[in-house]
Motif scaffolding. Structure first.
Motif, PDB file in Angstrom:
ATOM      1  N   MET A   1       0.845  -1.169   0.000  1.00 26.43           N
ATOM      2  CA  MET A   1       0.000   0.000   0.000  1.00 26.43           C
ATOM      3  C   MET A   1       0.893   1.235   0.000  1.00 26.43           C
ATOM      4  SD  MET A   1      -2.856   1.748   2.531  1.00 26.43           S
ATOM      5  CE  MET A   1      -2.850   0.587   3.773  1.00 26.43           C
ATOM      6  N   ALA A   2       0.431   2.246  -0.685  1.00 28.50           N
ATOM      7  CA  ALA A   2       1.132   3.528  -0.730  1.00 28.50           C
ATOM      8  C   ALA A   2       0.186   4.625  -0.275  1.00 28.50           C
ATOM      9  CB  ALA A   2       1.632   3.807  -2.135  1.00 28.50           C
ATOM     10  N   ARG A   3       0.770   5.675   0.319  1.00 34.40           N
ATOM     11  CA  ARG A   3      -0.004   6.822   0.787  1.00 34.40           C
ATOM     12  C   ARG A   3       0.507   8.073   0.102  1.00 34.40           C
ATOM     13  NH1 ARG A   3      -0.022   7.110   7.202  1.00 34.40           N
ATOM     14  NH2 ARG A   3      -2.107   6.308   7.381  1.00 34.40           N
ATOM     15  N   ILE A   4      -0.427   8.929  -0.275  1.00 30.45           N
ATOM     16  CA  ILE A   4      -0.087  10.223  -0.868  1.00 30.45           C
ATOM     17  C   ILE A   4      -0.874  11.272  -0.095  1.00 30.45           C
ATOM     18  CG2 ILE A   4      -0.157  11.631  -2.960  1.00 30.45           C
ATOM     19  CD1 ILE A   4      -0.391   8.924  -4.512  1.00 30.45           C
ATOM     20  N   TRP A   5      -0.243  12.379   0.240  1.00 33.38           N
ATOM     21  CA  TRP A   5      -0.946  13.449   0.940  1.00 33.38           C
ATOM     22  C   TRP A   5      -0.380  14.793   0.511  1.00 33.38           C
ATOM     23  CZ3 TRP A   5       2.668  10.264   2.958  1.00 33.38           C
ATOM     24  CH2 TRP A   5       3.830  10.832   3.484  1.00 33.38           C
ATOM     25  N   GLY A   6      -1.213  15.785   0.624  1.00 29.87           N
ATOM     26  CA  GLY A   6      -0.790  17.144   0.316  1.00 29.87           C
ATOM     27  C   GLY A   6      -0.224  17.820   1.550  1.00 29.87           C
ATOM     28  N   ARG A   7       0.760  18.663   1.327  1.00 28.37           N
ATOM     29  CA  ARG A   7       1.319  19.479   2.408  1.00 28.37           C
ATOM     30  C   ARG A   7       0.970  20.931   2.104  1.00 28.37           C
ATOM     31  NH1 ARG A   7       7.494  17.595   2.911  1.00 28.37           N
ATOM     32  NH2 ARG A   7       7.405  17.494   0.657  1.00 28.37           N
ATOM     33  N   THR A   8       0.748  21.718   3.138  1.00 26.01           N
ATOM     34  CA  THR A   8       0.355  23.109   2.918  1.00 26.01           C
ATOM     35  C   THR A   8       1.292  24.058   3.655  1.00 26.01           C
ATOM     36  OG1 THR A   8      -1.178  23.113   4.801  1.00 26.01           O
ATOM     37  CG2 THR A   8      -2.079  22.493   2.643  1.00 26.01           C
ATOM     38  N   ASN A   9       1.367  25.282   3.103  1.00 24.57           N
ATOM     39  CA  ASN A   9       2.153  26.367   3.691  1.00 24.57           C
ATOM     40  C   ASN A   9       3.572  25.924   4.056  1.00 24.57           C
ATOM     41  OD1 ASN A   9       0.004  28.188   3.445  1.00 24.57           O
ATOM     42  ND2 ASN A   9      -0.886  27.424   5.342  1.00 24.57           N
ATOM     43  N   CYS A  10       4.284  25.419   3.038  1.00 22.22           N
ATOM     44  CA  CYS A  10       5.648  24.929   3.238  1.00 22.22           C
ATOM     45  C   CYS A  10       6.668  26.016   2.919  1.00 22.22           C
ATOM     46  CB  CYS A  10       5.914  23.736   2.325  1.00 22.22           C
ATOM     47  SG  CYS A  10       4.821  22.331   2.633  1.00 22.22           S
ATOM     48  N   ASN A  11       7.791  25.942   3.594  1.00 21.85           N
ATOM     49  CA  ASN A  11       8.904  26.844   3.349  1.00 21.85           C
ATOM     50  C   ASN A  11      10.193  26.061   3.554  1.00 21.85           C
ATOM     51  OD1 ASN A  11      10.501  29.041   2.928  1.00 21.85           O
ATOM     52  ND2 ASN A  11       9.979  30.078   4.837  1.00 21.85           N
ATOM     53  N   PHE A  12      10.982  25.891   2.467  1.00 22.62           N
ATOM     54  CA  PHE A  12      12.220  25.119   2.532  1.00 22.62           C
ATOM     55  C   PHE A  12      13.399  25.951   2.078  1.00 22.62           C
ATOM     56  CE2 PHE A  12       8.856  21.980   1.932  1.00 22.62           C
ATOM     57  CZ  PHE A  12       9.116  21.124   2.986  1.00 22.62           C
ATOM     58  N   ASP A  13      14.567  25.662   2.649  1.00 23.49           N
ATOM     59  CA  ASP A  13      15.782  26.350   2.221  1.00 23.49           C
ATOM     60  C   ASP A  13      16.423  25.582   1.066  1.00 23.49           C
ATOM     61  OD1 ASP A  13      17.228  24.183   3.318  1.00 23.49           O
ATOM     62  OD2 ASP A  13      17.764  25.296   5.146  1.00 23.49           O
ATOM     63  N   ALA A  14      17.571  26.046   0.596  1.00 25.16           N
ATOM     64  CA  ALA A  14      18.259  25.438  -0.552  1.00 25.16           C
ATOM     65  C   ALA A  14      18.698  24.005  -0.264  1.00 25.16           C
ATOM     66  CB  ALA A  14      19.456  26.293  -0.948  1.00 25.16           C
ATOM     67  N   ASN A  15      18.820  23.640   1.008  1.00 24.90           N
ATOM     68  CA  ASN A  15      19.224  22.285   1.397  1.00 24.90           C
ATOM     69  C   ASN A  15      18.032  21.354   1.609  1.00 24.90           C
ATOM     70  OD1 ASN A  15      22.024  22.894   1.467  1.00 24.90           O
ATOM     71  ND2 ASN A  15      21.685  23.921   3.431  1.00 24.90           N
ATOM     72  N   GLY A  16      16.827  21.842   1.323  1.00 27.31           N
ATOM     73  CA  GLY A  16      15.638  21.018   1.481  1.00 27.31           C
ATOM     74  C   GLY A  16      15.183  20.883   2.927  1.00 27.31           C
ATOM     75  N   GLN A  17      15.602  21.784   3.797  1.00 28.75           N
ATOM     76  CA  GLN A  17      15.176  21.774   5.194  1.00 28.75           C
ATOM     77  C   GLN A  17      14.141  22.868   5.407  1.00 28.75           C
ATOM     78  OE1 GLN A  17      16.239  19.320   7.418  1.00 28.75           O
ATOM     79  NE2 GLN A  17      16.974  18.592   5.433  1.00 28.75           N
TER      80      GLN A  17
END
Length: 145
Positions: A1-17
């Protein structure tokens, strides 16, 4: 089984953090596990029981965004959960950007149904979600060609 979900109001830096308000993946752009509730889930299983593919929309982790989970052909029907759950969320379950499931909030057997403990019957909160999105945990199967 696989799960997919949406994320909201994200903010990431150049390193993906960084962080997301809902569906966060422990501060990473690339998820290495499941998202933090609340998050609306689209789930699928390929060649499952009786060699059927199944899809469902689950609110087991709460709700953050409406989902439409539909095939690209007319071979079978799609499913949708488009109710205004965030706007109607009971005050006890409200979370920034979404509506938590009661297990996340109360952490009791009545709401979490862990290891067969607790009543695990319908509750006011489970009925709230089910009344607004009847596709919750309903699976739709179709044969693999």
């Amino acid at each position: 089984m696989a799960r997919i979900w949406g994320r909201t109001n994200c903010n990431f830096d150049a390193n993906g953090q960084g962080r997301c308000e809902t569906g966060d993946c422990t501060g990473g752009l690339n998820c290495q596990g499941w998202g933090t509730p609340p998050n609306t889930l689209a789930e699928y299983t390929l060649t499952g029981q009786n060699n059927l593919d199944t899809i469902d929309i689950s609110l087991v982790d709460g709700f953050n965004i409406p989902l439409d989970f539909s095939p690209t052909t007319n071979a079978c029907r799609g499913i949708r959960c488009s109710a205004d759950i965030n706007g109607q969320c009971p005050s006890e379950l409200k979370a920034p950007g979404g509506c938590n499931n009661p297990c996340t909030v109360f952490k009791t057997n009545e709401y979490c149904c862990t290891n067969g403990q607790g009543s695990c019957g319908p509750t006011t909160f489970s009925k709230f979600f089910k009344d607004r999105c009847s596709v919750v945990r309903v699976e739709i199967g179709f044969l693999v060609n």
